[in-house]
Design an enzyme around this catalytic site. Structure first.
Site, PDB file in Angstrom:
ATOM      1  N   LYS A   1     -15.876  -7.820   3.840  1.00 49.51           N
ATOM      2  CA  LYS A   1     -14.881  -8.204   4.853  1.00 49.51           C
ATOM      3  C   LYS A   1     -15.238  -7.528   6.168  1.00 49.51           C
ATOM      4  O   LYS A   1     -15.697  -6.386   6.171  1.00 49.51           O
ATOM      5  CB  LYS A   1     -13.490  -7.703   4.456  1.00 49.51           C
ATOM      6  CG  LYS A   1     -13.002  -8.161   3.112  1.00 49.51           C
ATOM      7  CD  LYS A   1     -11.670  -7.460   2.812  1.00 49.51           C
ATOM      8  CE  LYS A   1     -11.217  -7.690   1.386  1.00 49.51           C
ATOM      9  NZ  LYS A   1     -10.116  -6.783   1.006  1.00 49.51           N
TER      10      LYS A   1
ATOM     11  N   HIS B   1       0.842  -1.206   0.000  1.00 52.70           N
ATOM     12  CA  HIS B   1       0.000   0.000   0.000  1.00 52.70           C
ATOM     13  C   HIS B   1       0.874   1.252   0.000  1.00 52.70           C
ATOM     14  O   HIS B   1       0.640   2.187  -0.762  1.00 52.70           O
ATOM     15  CB  HIS B   1      -0.875   0.057   1.264  1.00 52.70           C
ATOM     16  CG  HIS B   1      -1.994  -0.943   1.299  1.00 52.70           C
ATOM     17  ND1 HIS B   1      -2.265  -1.700   2.408  1.00 52.70           N
ATOM     18  CD2 HIS B   1      -2.923  -1.292   0.375  1.00 52.70           C
ATOM     19  CE1 HIS B   1      -3.308  -2.474   2.172  1.00 52.70           C
ATOM     20  NE2 HIS B   1      -3.725  -2.249   0.938  1.00 52.70           N
TER      21      HIS B   1
END
Ligand code: PNS
Length: 345
Positions: free
Chosen positions: A222, A198
């Site tokens: 999620k 990321h």
């Protein structure tokens, strides 16, 4: 304080309420001289104070003005001044927080030819950047933004051009539309936790775009281990040294968030083929809802092409070593947090 020129020339304005910092006559005169004959269409006067800037513009030929202010006494002064200048019917006074009002205006697609932003000095450094990134989207073609500030605006806060003049402790910057149209990108994700992959994408995006807003969101498919605020805190820690990156919590749809931020781009990292299908679907759906918003993909670096937050959670939950998989600055925190979790993979 009097209106300097136009139909309301000479109108004496109401006394300035305590706590409101008026634009001095000298600054006002100079701003209006610099703007020249620039008065047609609509004006937006943010942090309006007594409304003297917007009223001066109305007096000089602007058609309509919207004044945004949250201080009650200042609001009363604006209304009184509009009466005195006989421009009540061309004005709208909005009581409220500038950030929230801008959000509504962006959603409604409002456009202004002249925008004054004169934030109270004490919030200049922090709030100005957030507000300014949205002003370009509210500015009509050929329009101007006038920013008054108690300190020189940081490099990169807005376009690099824009002429700034200093009058004692006041800095005035006048910007054209082309100088404000920063390319703002939103980098969304659940970041549970933020990984080295990321961070690599965020760094590379920050070199391409003027500003990158990291949107810490919820993927309904999620269930995050860490609350959003904690996930955002970890990202803050590892991106602290990247100047043009900010972090926000995102609730609701990504397209709404992007519109609110004045962003033109969604930027995402793309790893292997397996990412493609879901990313393609999301990009198409987002495009259906907001066609002007482009999704741009940055290819993950080879060394991160196998890396995911779920892998980090799994490894950490079994007490494995996540060094190199998450940024060093949060290594210990990630170990502690996720070693106790069930991994939630
Ligand atoms: O890191 P993730 O889990 O892949 O991030 C997914 C995220 C948060 C970017 C995505 O679920 C999202 O955009 N959520 C916001 C809700 C939304 O706009 N959904 C419609 C997109 S199809």
């Amino acid at each position: 304080m009097r209106i300097i020129a136009g139909t309301a020339r000479g109108t004496r304005l109401a006394a300035v309420p305590k706590g409101v910092r008026p634009t001095s006559d000298r600054v006002r005169e100079s701003v209006f001289n610099s703007l020249g004959q620039f008065f047609s269409g609509d004006v937006l006067d943010l942090y309006a104070g007594t409304g003297s800037l917007g009223i001066e513009a109305l007096s000089r030929g602007s058609q309509r003005a919207v004044f945004v202010e949250k201080d009650r006494r200042a609001l009363a002064a604006i209304r009184e001044n509009l009466r005195r200048a006989k421009v009540v019917d061309r004005a709208e006074v909005v009581a409220g927080d500038v950030g929230r009002v801008l959000h509504r205006m962006l959603t409604d697609g409002r456009q202004f030819n002249l925008i004054f932003a004169d934030p109270p000095y004490r919030i200049a450094a922090t709030e100005v950047g957030g507000v300014l990134s949205r002003l370009g989207a509210l500015l009509a073609p050929g329009g101007r933004i006038v920013i008054e500030s108690g300190e020189a605006l940081a490099e990169g806060t807005i376009g690099k051009k824009g002429a700034t003049r200093r009058y004692g402790g006041t800095y005035v910057t006048i910007l054209e539309r082309s100088e404000t149209t920063m390319i703002v990108a939103v980098c969304p994700g659940s970041f549970d936790p933020v990984t080295a992959g990321h961070l690599d994408i965020i760094r590379r995006a920050s070199k391409i775009f003027d500003h990158v807003v990291i949107a810490v969101g919820a993927n309904l498919r999620k269930k995050p281990v860490l609350p959003a605020v904690e996930r955002a805190r970890l990202i803050e820690k590892v991106t602290a040294e990247i100047e043009n990156v900010s972090i926000e919590l995102m609730e609701g749809l990504l397209v709404d968030f992007a519109r609110d931020q004045g962003a033109q781009v969604i930027v995402k990292g793309l790893r292997a083929v397996s990412d493609f299908e879901s990313e393609f679907e999301q990009a198409q759906l987002n495009r259906t809802m907001y066609p002007e918003l482009e999704t741009v993909f940055i290819m993950a670096s080879a060394e991160h092409s196998f890396l995911s937050s779920s892998a980090v959670r799994e490894i950490a939950s079994f007490g494995g070593d996540v060094r190199g998989l998450v940024p060093d600055g949060i290594l210990e925190t990630v170990r502690e947090i996720y070693s106790g979790s069930d991994g939630n993979i």
